[in-house]
Scaffold this motif. Structure first.
Motif, PDB file in Angstrom:
ATOM      1  N   TYR A  58       0.829  -1.198   0.000  1.00 39.92           N
ATOM      2  CA  TYR A  58       0.000   0.000   0.000  1.00 39.92           C
ATOM      3  C   TYR A  58       0.872   1.260   0.000  1.00 39.92           C
ATOM      4  O   TYR A  58       0.401   2.348   0.251  1.00 39.92           O
ATOM      5  CB  TYR A  58      -0.956   0.007   1.195  1.00 39.92           C
ATOM      6  N   MET A  59       2.169   1.070  -0.291  1.00 35.99           N
ATOM      7  CA  MET A  59       3.082   2.198  -0.398  1.00 35.99           C
ATOM      8  C   MET A  59       3.320   2.535  -1.869  1.00 35.99           C
ATOM      9  O   MET A  59       3.346   1.651  -2.725  1.00 35.99           O
ATOM     10  CB  MET A  59       4.420   1.875   0.261  1.00 35.99           C
ATOM     11  N   TYR A 101      11.281  16.210  -4.784  1.00 34.69           N
ATOM     12  CA  TYR A 101      10.121  15.364  -4.495  1.00 34.69           C
ATOM     13  C   TYR A 101      10.326  14.481  -3.267  1.00 34.69           C
ATOM     14  O   TYR A 101      11.429  14.020  -2.979  1.00 34.69           O
ATOM     15  CB  TYR A 101       9.808  14.490  -5.718  1.00 34.69           C
ATOM     16  N   LYS A 102       9.224  14.285  -2.543  1.00 33.02           N
ATOM     17  CA  LYS A 102       9.220  13.361  -1.409  1.00 33.02           C
ATOM     18  C   LYS A 102       9.422  11.948  -1.951  1.00 33.02           C
ATOM     19  O   LYS A 102       9.234  11.691  -3.138  1.00 33.02           O
ATOM     20  CB  LYS A 102       7.908  13.484  -0.651  1.00 33.02           C
ATOM     21  N   ASN A 103       9.785  11.046  -1.052  1.00 35.53           N
ATOM     22  CA  ASN A 103      10.144   9.700  -1.490  1.00 35.53           C
ATOM     23  C   ASN A 103       8.959   8.757  -1.629  1.00 35.53           C
ATOM     24  O   ASN A 103       8.841   8.040  -2.622  1.00 35.53           O
ATOM     25  CB  ASN A 103      11.171   9.093  -0.523  1.00 35.53           C
ATOM     26  N   LYS A 104       8.070   8.766  -0.621  1.00 36.54           N
ATOM     27  CA  LYS A 104       7.003   7.767  -0.588  1.00 36.54           C
ATOM     28  C   LYS A 104       5.656   8.370  -0.171  1.00 36.54           C
ATOM     29  O   LYS A 104       5.610   9.386   0.533  1.00 36.54           O
ATOM     30  CB  LYS A 104       7.365   6.640   0.387  1.00 36.54           C
ATOM     31  N   TYR A 105       4.589   7.672  -0.588  1.00 40.30           N
ATOM     32  CA  TYR A 105       3.230   8.041  -0.192  1.00 40.30           C
ATOM     33  C   TYR A 105       2.537   6.792   0.333  1.00 40.30           C
ATOM     34  O   TYR A 105       2.584   5.730  -0.289  1.00 40.30           O
ATOM     35  CB  TYR A 105       2.454   8.600  -1.389  1.00 40.30           C
ATOM     36  N   THR A 152      -2.654   5.782   5.161  1.00 43.16           N
ATOM     37  CA  THR A 152      -2.697   6.990   5.989  1.00 43.16           C
ATOM     38  C   THR A 152      -2.874   8.255   5.156  1.00 43.16           C
ATOM     39  O   THR A 152      -3.133   9.329   5.707  1.00 43.16           O
ATOM     40  CB  THR A 152      -1.403   7.125   6.809  1.00 43.16           C
ATOM     41  N   GLU A 153      -2.677   8.131   3.833  1.00 37.94           N
ATOM     42  CA  GLU A 153      -2.751   9.269   2.903  1.00 37.94           C
ATOM     43  C   GLU A 153      -1.734  10.340   3.276  1.00 37.94           C
ATOM     44  O   GLU A 153      -2.012  11.537   3.224  1.00 37.94           O
ATOM     45  CB  GLU A 153      -4.171   9.847   2.858  1.00 37.94           C
TER      46      GLU A 153
END
Length: 378
Positions: free
Chosen positions: A197-198, A242-246, A250-251
Motif C-alpha cells: 500500500y506504499m 520530491y518526497k520519497n514515498k506516499y 494513511t494518505e
C-alpha cells in the motif's frame, strides 16, 4: 402468413443482436493487440562513442554471467559496507538492457535479453520477479520493473513489428492490474499473496502509463491518479524536489531526507510526458554551479546537502534530463562529471566501467544508467 413473417423477423433480429454482441466482444479482446499507439517516441541514433563502447564492453564481459544475466555487482563478495551484496540478477538491470538495445536498434540482443527474462524471471502470476539468485526467483515483484518491461515491449512492437512483443506486454499488464493496484492506484510491489500500500514516487512511470492508455482506457485513470500523487509530492518552491514515498492507508507522504536519485527519476518521468519541471531544473543547476557537485541526500526542509556522497546514477540521470529539457549548462556539467568518474586506466579490472568509491566494486545500476546516458551524447 403475416404472423409467420413477424416471428421470422424477430428471430433474425435476435440473431443479428447476438452476432453484434459477439463481434463487440471480439473487438474488445482484440483491441489491445492491434490498436495503434499514438505517440512520438524519438530514438537517440547517435554514433557510439569510445566511452560508450568501452562501458558496454565492461558490462558485457565483467557484469554478465554465463546465462546472459546482468550481475548486480562485479565481485559478488559480501562486505561490512554492503551486507546486501549477493550473486543475483535484478529485473531492473535486465529491463535497462532491453531499453538500451532498443535505442541501438539491436533486435537480436533485445530478443536474447527478453529470452533470459522469460526463462528465468517470470512468476506464475505473469509478473516478473524482482531478482533471481542461484536459480531461485524472489517472490517479490516490483511495479516499476514490470511497467518498464511493458514499455520496452510496446516500443519493440512498434519499431520491429510482430505480435509477440505486444502479447507478452499485455500479459504483464493484466497481471499488474490484478496484483499491483490498490484502490485503483499503482503500488510498489506484491509477493503473490498480498499487495503493498506504499507508493514510491520514482516508480510512477508516467510515459508507460500514457502509452498503455491507448490500448486500455483504465490506464488513463491510473495515469491521472499517479500524476496527482507525484504533483502533491512536490516539496516546495524553495526546495523544488520530491518526497520519497506516499502511504495509501494513511494518505501521508514521508518527510525523510531527499534521495536525489529518486527525485531525479520523478523529474525525468514528468519530463518524458512534457510536464513542466523548470523550477526543479533551475534549482539543481544553481546548486551544481555553486557546489561543483550534486549530492545523494538533501535536507527536506532546507534543501541543504546532508551527504558528501556523489553518485554515477545522479549524473547519468541529469544528462538525460538536461538533454530532454534543453539545458546546456546542466548537460555539460553532468557529462563532465560522468566522464571524470569513468575508469579509464587500461590496467584496471574496472576499465571502461564505473567503480563505487565506497565499496571499491562496480554496481550494475550505476553502469547501466551511464550506458543509457551515453545514448544522449553526440
Amino acid at each position: 402468413m403475416k404472423k409467420i413473417f413477424k416471428k421470422k423477423f424477430i428471430f433474425n433480429d435476435g440473431v443479428g443482436f447476438s452476432i453484434l454482441l459477439i463481434l463487440l466482444m471480439i473487438a474488445r479482446v482484440s483491441i489491445p493487440y492491434i490498436f495503434p499507439i499514438y505517440d512520438e517516441f524519438t530514438y537517440n541514433n547517435n554514433k557510439v562513442s569510445e566511452r560508450e563502447e568501452i562501458l558496454f564492453d565492461f558490462i558485457d564481459k565483467k557484469l554478465t554471467n554465463n546465462d546472459d544475466g546482468i550481475k548486480t555487482y562485479y565481485t559478488n563478495v559480501n562486505s561490512e559496507q554492503d551486507i546486501n551484496k549477493e550473486n543475483s540478477v535484478s529485473s531492473q538491470s535486465e529491463v535497462m538492457m532491453l531499453l538500451y538495445y532498443l535505442e541501438r536498434n539491436d533486435k537480436k540482443s533485445f530478443d536474447r535479453t527478453l529470452k533470459y527474462i522469460e526463462k528465468n524471471m517470470f512468476l506464475s502470476s505473469n509478473l516478473v520477479s524482482s531478482k533471481v539468485k542461484e536459480g531461485e526467483k524472489d517472490k517479490i515483484s516490483r511495479s516499476v520493473d514490470n511497467l518498464r518491461i511493458v514499455n520496452a515491449l510496446l516500443l519493440a512492437s512498434q519499431r520491429w513489428g510482430g505480435l509477440k512483443y505486444r502479447q507478452v506486454a499485455i500479459n504483464i499488464e493484466k497481471a499488474i492490474d490484478k496484483n499491483l493496484l490498490y484502490d485503483g492506484a499503482l503500488v510498489d510491489s506484491s509477493d503473490g499473496q498480498s499487495k503493498d500500500y506504499m507508493i514510491t514516487l520514482s516508480y510512477l512511470d508516467l510515459q508507460t502509463m500514457k502509452r498503455l492508455s491507448y490500448i486500455d482506457f483504465n490506464w488513463k485513470k491510473i495515469y491521472t491518479q499517479s500524476l496527482r500523487v507525484l504533483d502533491n509530492g512536490y516539496i516546495s518552491a524553495e526546495v523544488p524536489l520530491y518526497k520519497n514515498k506516499y502511504n495509501m492507508k494513511t494518505e501521508e507522504y514521508d518527510t525523510e531526507d531527499i534521495d536525489m536519485v529518486s527525485s531525479l527519476r520523478c523529474i525525468l518521468n514528468k519530463a518524458e510526458v512534457s510536464k513542466d519541471v523548470s523550477e526543479s531544473i533551475n534549482w539543481i543547476t544553481e546548486k551544481f554551479k555553486k557546489d561543483g557537485a550534486i549530492y545523494s541526500k538533501y535536507n527536506f526542509n532546507t534543501g541543504n546537502k546532508v551527504s558528501d556522497e556523489e553518485s554515477v546514477s545522479i549524473y547519468a540521470l541529469l544528462v538525460q534530463i538536461a538533454k530532454k529539457t534543453g539545458n546546456d549548462d546542466l548537460y555539460n556539467m553532468s557529462l563532465k562529471k560522468l566522464k571524470k568518474l569513468q575508469v579509464m586506466d587500461k590496467n584496471s579490472n574496472m576499465y571502461g566501467g564505473y567503480e563505487d568509491l565506497k565499496t571499491l566494486d562496480a554496481y550494475s545500476i550505476d553502469n547501466l544508467n551511464a550506458l543509457l546516458a551515453y545514448r544522449y551524447v553526440k
